[in-house]
Structure formats: structure tokens, C-alpha cells
Design a protein around this motif. Sequence first.
Motif, PDB file in Angstrom:
ATOM      1  N   LEU A 137       3.888   1.423  -1.086  1.00 53.33           N
ATOM      2  CA  LEU A 137       4.589   1.495  -2.371  1.00 53.33           C
ATOM      3  C   LEU A 137       3.772   2.212  -3.421  1.00 53.33           C
ATOM      4  CD1 LEU A 137       6.259  -1.935  -3.170  1.00 53.33           C
ATOM      5  CD2 LEU A 137       7.363   0.264  -2.822  1.00 53.33           C
ATOM      6  N   THR A 138       2.474   2.003  -3.353  1.00 52.28           N
ATOM      7  CA  THR A 138       1.625   2.602  -4.377  1.00 52.28           C
ATOM      8  C   THR A 138       1.678   4.116  -4.328  1.00 52.28           C
ATOM      9  OG1 THR A 138      -0.268   2.529  -2.922  1.00 52.28           O
ATOM     10  CG2 THR A 138       0.005   0.703  -4.429  1.00 52.28           C
ATOM     11  N   GLY A 139       2.058   4.650  -3.176  1.00 51.91           N
ATOM     12  CA  GLY A 139       2.166   6.102  -3.079  1.00 51.91           C
ATOM     13  C   GLY A 139       3.512   6.616  -3.510  1.00 51.91           C
ATOM     14  N   SER A 194       6.069   4.989  -5.527  1.00 53.86           N
ATOM     15  CA  SER A 194       6.903   4.610  -6.656  1.00 53.86           C
ATOM     16  C   SER A 194       6.504   5.237  -7.978  1.00 53.86           C
ATOM     17  CB  SER A 194       6.903   3.097  -6.822  1.00 53.86           C
ATOM     18  OG  SER A 194       5.611   2.697  -7.210  1.00 53.86           O
ATOM     19  N   SER A 195       5.335   5.765  -8.146  1.00 51.94           N
ATOM     20  CA  SER A 195       4.959   6.222  -9.486  1.00 51.94           C
ATOM     21  C   SER A 195       4.497   7.672  -9.470  1.00 51.94           C
ATOM     22  CB  SER A 195       3.848   5.343 -10.042  1.00 51.94           C
ATOM     23  OG  SER A 195       2.942   5.048  -9.024  1.00 51.94           O
ATOM     24  N   GLU A 196       4.640   8.285 -10.659  1.00 52.04           N
ATOM     25  CA  GLU A 196       4.257   9.698 -10.712  1.00 52.04           C
ATOM     26  C   GLU A 196       2.737   9.818 -10.667  1.00 52.04           C
ATOM     27  OE1 GLU A 196       6.066   8.546 -13.580  1.00 52.04           O
ATOM     28  OE2 GLU A 196       4.498   8.375 -15.042  1.00 52.04           O
ATOM     29  N   THR A 197       2.274  10.980 -10.261  1.00 49.53           N
ATOM     30  CA  THR A 197       0.827  11.201 -10.227  1.00 49.53           C
ATOM     31  C   THR A 197       0.389  11.690 -11.600  1.00 49.53           C
ATOM     32  OG1 THR A 197       1.097  13.457  -9.494  1.00 49.53           O
ATOM     33  CG2 THR A 197       0.906  11.769  -7.781  1.00 49.53           C
ATOM     34  N   ILE A 198      -0.932  11.727 -11.753  1.00 56.14           N
ATOM     35  CA  ILE A 198      -1.504  12.077 -13.044  1.00 56.14           C
ATOM     36  C   ILE A 198      -1.159  13.509 -13.423  1.00 56.14           C
ATOM     37  CG2 ILE A 198      -3.688  12.736 -11.974  1.00 56.14           C
ATOM     38  CD1 ILE A 198      -5.143  11.639 -14.335  1.00 56.14           C
ATOM     39  N   SER A 199      -1.008  14.375 -12.428  1.00 57.01           N
ATOM     40  CA  SER A 199      -0.760  15.784 -12.738  1.00 57.01           C
ATOM     41  C   SER A 199       0.723  16.081 -12.922  1.00 57.01           C
ATOM     42  CB  SER A 199      -1.333  16.671 -11.626  1.00 57.01           C
ATOM     43  OG  SER A 199      -0.919  16.183 -10.380  1.00 57.01           O
ATOM     44  N   TYR A 246       1.107  16.942 -20.888  1.00 54.49           N
ATOM     45  CA  TYR A 246       0.319  16.363 -21.979  1.00 54.49           C
ATOM     46  C   TYR A 246       0.422  17.280 -23.190  1.00 54.49           C
ATOM     47  CZ  TYR A 246      -1.555  13.524 -18.234  1.00 54.49           C
ATOM     48  OH  TYR A 246      -1.678  12.666 -17.171  1.00 54.49           O
ATOM     49  N   PHE A 271       4.269  13.433 -22.096  1.00 47.06           N
ATOM     50  CA  PHE A 271       3.353  12.377 -22.523  1.00 47.06           C
ATOM     51  C   PHE A 271       2.804  12.752 -23.884  1.00 47.06           C
ATOM     52  CE2 PHE A 271       0.831   8.746 -22.000  1.00 47.06           C
ATOM     53  CZ  PHE A 271      -0.406   9.009 -22.544  1.00 47.06           C
ATOM     54  N   ARG A 315       2.485  14.976 -15.298  1.00 46.14           N
ATOM     55  CA  ARG A 315       2.859  14.802 -16.707  1.00 46.14           C
ATOM     56  C   ARG A 315       2.601  16.067 -17.516  1.00 46.14           C
ATOM     57  NH1 ARG A 315       0.039   9.778 -16.283  1.00 46.14           N
ATOM     58  NH2 ARG A 315       1.504   8.089 -16.037  1.00 46.14           N
ATOM     59  N   VAL A 348       0.843  -1.197   0.000  1.00 40.48           N
ATOM     60  CA  VAL A 348       0.000   0.000   0.000  1.00 40.48           C
ATOM     61  C   VAL A 348       0.876   1.244   0.000  1.00 40.48           C
ATOM     62  CG1 VAL A 348      -1.607   1.355   1.385  1.00 40.48           C
ATOM     63  CG2 VAL A 348      -1.967  -1.081   1.103  1.00 40.48           C
ATOM     64  N   GLY A 363       0.955  10.573 -25.846  1.00 38.48           N
ATOM     65  CA  GLY A 363      -0.114   9.661 -26.248  1.00 38.48           C
ATOM     66  C   GLY A 363      -1.340  10.363 -26.795  1.00 38.48           C
TER      67      GLY A 363
END
Lengths: 298, 486, 338
Positions: free
Chosen positions: A14-16, A18-23, A27, A75, A25, A12, A77
Motif C-alpha cells: 500500500l505504501t507504494g 496509495s500516495s504521490e511521490t515527492i517529485s 512546488y 503545493f 508535486r 507494505v 506550502g
Amino acid sequence: MKKYPEILLFCVLLTGCSSETISDRLYTQSIGLTCDGSLSFYAENFNQEISPPVEGISIAEVLRQEEAQNGGKVFIGHTELLCLDGTCTLNPAEELLFEKGLSPACKVLYARPEEYFQNADHASLIHIIRMSEQNGLLSSTELATALSEWHGIWETALLPVQKPGRNMPGLVLLHKDGNCTDLSEAAAQGMYWLRRNTGSFTMTLQTPGGEQDIFIRNCRIEKQAEQQELYYHVIVRTGTPELNSILQNLIETQCQKAIQEMFLAKADVIGMQDLLEKSGIHPEKNMTVKIHLSVTVQ
Amino acid sequence: MPQESKKYLSGTLEEILADIRHICGNSSDILINRITVGGISCAVLTCEGMCSAAIMTELIIEPLTAVPAQADSSVLFQYIQNYLLLSLDRPVIRNYADLFRLLYSGFAVLAAEGQNFALAYGVQGYAARSISEPSGEANLFGARDGLTETVRTNMSLLRRRMKTPLLKFELSTAGNLSQTDLCLCYMTDRVPPQMLRQIRKELRAVDLDTVLSSGYLQPFLEKCRGSLFDSVSLSQRPDVLCSKLLEGRVVLLIDGTPFALVIPKLFIENFQTLDDYNHKPYYAAFSRWVKYGAFLIAVLLPALYIAVSMHHPELLNSTLILILTDAEQKAPLSLPTETIFVLLMYEIIREAGLRLPKSVGGAVSIVSGLIIGDAAVSSGLISTPMLTMTAISVIAGFVTPDLNAPITVTRLLFIIAGGLWGLFGIGLLGMIVLYNLCATETFGFPVTAPLAPFYRRAMRDVATRVNFHRMQYGNFTVEEYHEQNS
Amino acid sequence: MSKIHNHQLTAILFLSGAWSVICIPSLYGNGQLPATAAACLLQILLCLPMLALQQGTFGRTIKNYKIMGMLYIIFFLICGANGFAQLWEAAPPQLLPSSGKLTAAVLIALTCFYTSSAGLRATARAAPIVMGLFILSLIVLILGAWKRADLNRISFQTENFLPGMKIYFSLSGELAAVWVLADQIQNHKNTAVNLYLIGKACFCLLILFFSITAGGRLIYLNGYPFFTLTALSQPLQGQRADALYILVFVMLHIMHTTLQTGIVEHIAEQMYPIAEKWSAPVSLIFMLILAYFFKSDILETIIFYSLPVLIFLIPLSMRIRQFARSLHKKGTLYEKIS
């Protein structure tokens, strides 16, 4: 069994972390590439904020520099437009498509990125291109199609271009080595009929009785090859039968113009190579090909 | 049970009464009334509060006091057995274990001088809850009566609906100390005999001291440990139980709990309700598919939202991604942490709402909904899109209340997997959950039937709900789904 | 192991085969289409001896000839290792978690450790469900690819016919599982196996067809036609949907690896009952080690040369033996009667 809550808690946390948040990036809505010695990368986000260009020797490096400049991961995409000026065509675009997640439906525009992004009205160009394609004014041009055409024998792709002083984009034939041939308006319209296009729209015809609207239900093209003679049969279905003959003449003129200008530019953007390969011929760059054109308006 | 209770009744009446007092430790709830019946010295034993005084007086005491003089206690017992119908349930007691079991079940016991057995009479009059609407398993068109805590009342509820001699009840007991009455119910013409034998064997092997609820026995009947999903179901509705019996299943009624166990359970039954058979087929099929969709939404929506937003934003269109980006900008926590926080808060509020007295329960909704929810969003602690996704997921979970436990746990696991590895993690965990479900079976019945293995004929009540004109033909029994071991 | 149903057998084998199809490394052109069809027909013929054997033959064979059991175990370990090697080489970075290919492989191995412990019966039940999801994803792929497809790119050619057949055979390791699993099937095993063979061929033809028509020249340059096709075929204009194929990718690889591990466990258990508990984790570790040290083309070459022996020669010799025995028994009976 007793260790499971600890492992779960660790996951739990780790989920906070290890990865970047949606904001985090960036776009991008439009990007531009140019190679003058080194690769230059231009980017604009959906709020029409243009970041200063970055330079590098590869796509990975320019993206890294862009991220450092903007403080967020780039990003692409959702990128809707790729602006190329002919100085670099193939490899960077392929890398963007297959490794960096650029959409194959991204539009490719022939323009110098620095001029394009400086133009105040550039933001609306994406929508103009899209609407023009839907309304039969412009042949559909996407990144995947352009790359496929550049990998053909004649190494030329059909791209939209912004004409100075005009709202409506035109079309150019861009060679892989950067040479470019402008297509006339009639030839550009002819390309619409000769390439794979679908959709219905209304167009205006000049008739002896004045301007009249005609509804085009759909358009398809049947192709055949017999040795080095290619047969293109354009079939258009309309909702206004009384104007069919006028439309037929118009389409024939436009298609012939398009084929003429294409041959002059030594290009193939209407699938000649595929037809020749289908009939068992290995196409060569300087081979002579004859196209028989027929148009049916139903 | 104390060793002495396994003794047989023997000796004089005084010795028997002394033994009884000794075994129960002079417990105050055992009432011993000395009485002379037909000139023979007897004792009537009851348990405080278990017998109805009026029934005792009318059925036991008055007739006994009118018995004419008898030669001895054997003649007396013969007279009573043959000429007096003091009760409809008249077992004979030969040992102290049976004596106490019947005494504590509300029987009155008559012991006489010189007899090494006693007579028991079923005159139960203990306070019991009357038949009322079941607390769960809400239905619009179903019956309003539900099972109660008394096993014999529950037996009558089933018998009233199934007036066929094919419906059989087998009474037994479980729990070394509690001696809880169990009733195995099945249709003799359609129950798989092998399954029935195995169930009996499992129940005999239960070595618990007490059986206070159906949850005590459920693990003994579910053969797969570690399974997320139940392979034995619970029901409180007699109409539902009858429909299960008709399919060849076994129902286990347990005294002291209104929830009966149904063996075996199929996963697809979580999406079937009695109302489906009251609506028109087209609507019943529609509502079934809504339930299937709701289950998937309940389990996967938050995880998919997190996975797509964090790892695969290209799956969303640009307008949506910009809205989400704006919403998440102010939130201090990462998406998975926010989601887990909200779900844990919901679980806490749900537990609080369950445990609180009804008078205070309303305050929970006000505090949780208005204060916590609204304040958290306004302050930016939690983003609105994430809260919306979580709320939709929670509400979708209410559609299938039987799956509440696996939905809650798998939802959290999927959120962690989606947060860590995106759709890759969701795919991995999805396969694990699928395998867990497919590996679950009980007594040779896979819970995934009739989807896996696939039975086309069963799709008439799974993918859709055919009308009763077609349903009346080719009724199925669960035996079709049995998978034999080689 | 309890009997499995014929539709489950079809689904298990198809999904395992589908994983190999999506990892086809390169496209040789239009000639690969007739080559695939011809390879499928040849496989149907090669499977005939296996299907003609009596039920239980495989179990008896490996108990009597343990060396043969070992041979099959090694073969399935190589097939499983090939799956991991294909994951390493074929999977584009977008389909794997950001932590990399090694993490992806370890995670899949851990998942397969659990799934194989559930037994072949659970795999058999899960397979039709996974197949349903797989068909849904195929529909999405076809919808996206159809928009870009240009039928003028397709023509009947026989160029590269033999290389096309060779590739198809080297991606058909699960054929050896037919004999093991057909032993368990209740009835109509011929139908089940033929459906799998034809279904796999149809799927391969579908991928090749759309790769050629929708992918065009880009397919030949990029390799791995399936992944290139998913990148190019987008059903919606504004979004890239190839991330959805991550689910397909994960499901197929897990089914493929679980099948190999499950069969190894099944064979080991029949030969040495003591091996039941540890055969699955040990086989997964072996697969990972083999995949780390050997590239997929080496493993595929081994599969290509082993397959005719395992699926045709050995079963054929068993069938001849059974036939000879039945003739001998009839002869003996005739002597007794006369």
C-alpha cells in the motif's frame, strides 16, 4: 497470528500505491490571483517556469485546473510571494492560508499578476523585499498581517509594490474593495518606525558634515490610548550617539508623514483599532482619532 | 528420564552394574572399571572424556589401591569418607538419576559390593573454553574476562569480585533430559524477597526437556508476552553482573552458555555501559545523551524522512525539498518501498556476515558496500538521500546493540505507518510502542522506571552521571521501583 | 489496580484536559481570560468533597449502588464520544491523513483499543512521558507565537465572563475521573489534583493569551483558536511547522480516549467482573456511535450539567454520610466507655 505477515505485506504494498511521490508535486515559489469576473490563478515554480494562468470560480477549482495542466499536485506550502491586484483580497487569500497550507509569512505584493510575471526581473523581487525589510527600508508585510488588517474597521492593508523604473519596492495602502493609495518614500520609511519591527541595521544620514552611517540596534514602539487620543512613542537605540539628534528629527518627520498619508487614505495599519478597543472604545470608521507622536533616540 | 532411573541403588554390585548398563543402553561412553579396594570388590565408573586421566590416577586410583584391608564394604566406605580426601566435592548417590547426572557432569563414581549407595568424586577434566574476552559488550576500560560455558567457573568469576558472604549462590537443575546446572546468584541483604520467591517458583515450574541456552529460560522469567522490549537482560561480563547484584537484582548462571540472565531489566540500562563509570561525569553524560538521540534516530529517521517528504513537505525548507525532488525523480519505486528494500537488503547482508566463515566475511562487505550500494545508486534504482538516511539510521542502531531486535522491527513498522499516513501514522504507532513499553514489567518492576514512574533521585544516573563522591551515598536498589498490586 | 503516583495522576488528567482545551470552538475575547481563572478556582473548591473522602470510597459506592456506577459509566462514554466529535469538527484537514476524518477516527479508535487493553497502569506510566513531549511542542508554539504577539491586544475585560466559564466547565469532563483515580493514589492526592487544575488553567490561559495577541482578528473569524494559532505562529520563516502539532493532536486524543475507556473498564470490572474482557471494545464502539449521531455542543452541554452532580453533589453526600457514621461511632464508643 499466522495472518500477520500477509497483513504486513499488504501494508507494505500500500505504501507504494496509495500516495504521490515527492517529485509528483509542483512546488510554487510565487502565485498570483486576480478576479475579473472569474478567479485567475498564476503560478511560478522554483525554476522560474511560469505556467499559463487558469481560471475558475473558486480556489479549489483553479488549483484542480492547475494540477491538470501541469500533471502534478500544486503545493503552495513553500510559496514566498502572493501577488494581488486588489480585485480579490480576502476570501481566496484566507482559503489559501487556512485550508490549502499557504505560509502565513508569505509576502503579499500589490501588482497585476500578468504584468508581474511578465517582468523579467520579477524573480529577484522576493529577495529585494526580504533584504529591504532586514535593512530597515521596508516595513514587514506578511499575509497574516495583511488579512488581519483587512478584517479591521478601516479594512486597509499595507503592501509592498514594485515601482516602475526603480529597484526598491514602495508601499501602498490597499483597501479591501480594491482602492489603492501610494505612500511617499518618507511615509514608507515612517511606517517602518511605527509598525512592529525588530532587527538591527546600518543606515546613512545626511548630516552637515556629509553622509554618515549610523547603526540602529533596535527599534520598538510603545503605544497608549486615552479615549480617542492615542500616544505613540518610538524608541530607537543606536550605536552612534553623536548622530542621535539628527536621527530623531528624521524619524519624527517620517512618522508624521506616514500618519498624515494614512489618515488621508482613511486607513489603520499601525494598530489604532487595537489600542482603542483596549481602552474600551468601539472604533468606528468615521470617528476622529488624534495621535500624539514622540520619538526618543538613545 | 527412563522410569528405571528413578529407582534407588540396591542389590549386589553386579545387579547395580547391570541396571546401569540397562538404563544407559550399554552406551559406549560409560566406562566401568572393576577394582578391589581394601579387599572388597568395587567398581569405578566414569564417563568418557569427562574426567582427566591424570587427576583420576593421582587422586582416585592411587589412593584407593593403597587402602588397607577392611572388614566389609560399610567399613570401607567409612574409612574412605573419613580418612581419604579424594576430592573436594564428594556427594553421596542413592538413586540412579543422581548417579547419571553426576556421571555426565564429570564425576567419578565408586560403587562397592553390598552397599546401597555410591560415592561420587568431582574430578572433572573435560575440555572447556578458557576465560577470554567477551564477544559482545565491548568496553574500552572494562575487564577483559568474560563468562564461559562452565557454571562453576562463572561462579568463581563473580566470587572473586564480590568477596562478601552476602553474595549467595543457589545451585539447581533444569531440563528433564539435559539436567542443566543453574545457579541463582543474589545479595542476601538487598534482593527483594518476594521477587526471589517468584523466580524460584518460575524455575521450578519449567518443564522443558533441555535447556541449551539462556533463551530457553528467558520467556519463563519475562511475565509480559507480546512485549517488544526485554524485561530480562543478558550479560557476559562478570563486572557488569556484579554491579547488577549490588543493585539487588538476581543473576541466573546457566551451564553450557556464557550468557547470564539478569532480573529485572530496566529500559534505561540499554543506554548504560561500564565505560560511563570510567569517564569523567561530563563526558559520560554527553555520551549518554548521544545514545538516547541515536536510539531515536535509529527508529524514527527513515520514517520521518518518508512522512515529511511524502505528506508534509512544508516542514522542510525549499532548498532541501528541491534537492530531494531532483534525487527522487529518477527513482522508479516509491520512498517507503525503496527504504524497506534497502533495510531488508541490509538485514540479509548482516545475517550473511554473521553466518559466513571469517575467511569469506570480508567479501560480504565488498559485495554489499561497493557493488550493491554504489551500483544501485548509480543506476538510479535507489536515491542517494534515502540511502543516506537509512545508513545513518542503521549506524545509529549500532550504538545500542541490546535494542537491535526492537529497533529493527519498529523501524520497519514506523516506515509503513509514515508512508501510509504521514506524521499521523507515526504518532499513532509511537503511542502504541510507548504503551507497549509502559505495560512491560516483570515481577512487579516496570521497565520504564525510573522515568515512569519518575524518581528524581535516579536522574543522577540517567539524565547525567554524577561523580563517585556523590554516588557513594544513597545507593539505590531495584526494590525502590517495585510496584505492588492491590 | 496498583497504586499510581501523584505526578502520574496530574499528568493523566492534564493531558486529557489539554485535549479539550485545544478543541475550544471559539474565542469570546479578553473576558475569557478572567473567566478561565475563575472557573479554575471554582473547580478547586468543587473538588474538595471528593478529595476529603476516604480511600476506596468510590469502589465501595459503586458496588453498593450499581445505578451510580452506571451513571459514571455513561458520563465517561459521553466524554469519550465528545473527544471523537471534537476530532470531527475541530481538526483542520492538514492535521489529518488524506483519507479523511472517518479514517482518522477509526485509526485512533483501533489504537485506543490497544492502549486501553494495556491497562490504566500503562496509561499512568506513559502520561509523564507524553507530557514531556507536549511541553516541548508548547515551547515551539510559544517561540512562534511570541514573534507575532502584540501585547496591545490584551486588556482586562469582563465581557462574556459567564459564557467563558461555561465553556471551560463543559470542557472539563475529566474532573469526574479525579474521584476514580484518587482512590488509587498513594499520597498527596490534593497536591496532584490541584496541580492538574492549575496546570490546565494555565495552559488554557496561555492558548487564549497567544490567540488574542498573536492571532488578532483572524482568530475570531476562523474559530478553534488553537488550530488557528498553530497555523499563524511559525517559528521559522521558510517553513510551515504546524504539521508537527499532528503528533500533539494524536497523543492528546489517544490519552483522552484511553483514560475514558480505561475508567469505564475499571468501573465495569468492579461492578461486574465478567465485563473485564469486552468492556473496552464495547465502550469504544459506543463512543464512536454517540459521536456520529451527536454534535459536540450537545455532548458538551450534557457534560456541563452532569459535572456538578458527579463531582460535587454525590461525593458531598458520601462525605456527609461518612462524617455522620464517624460521629455515630464516636457516640457509641462514648456510651460504652461511660
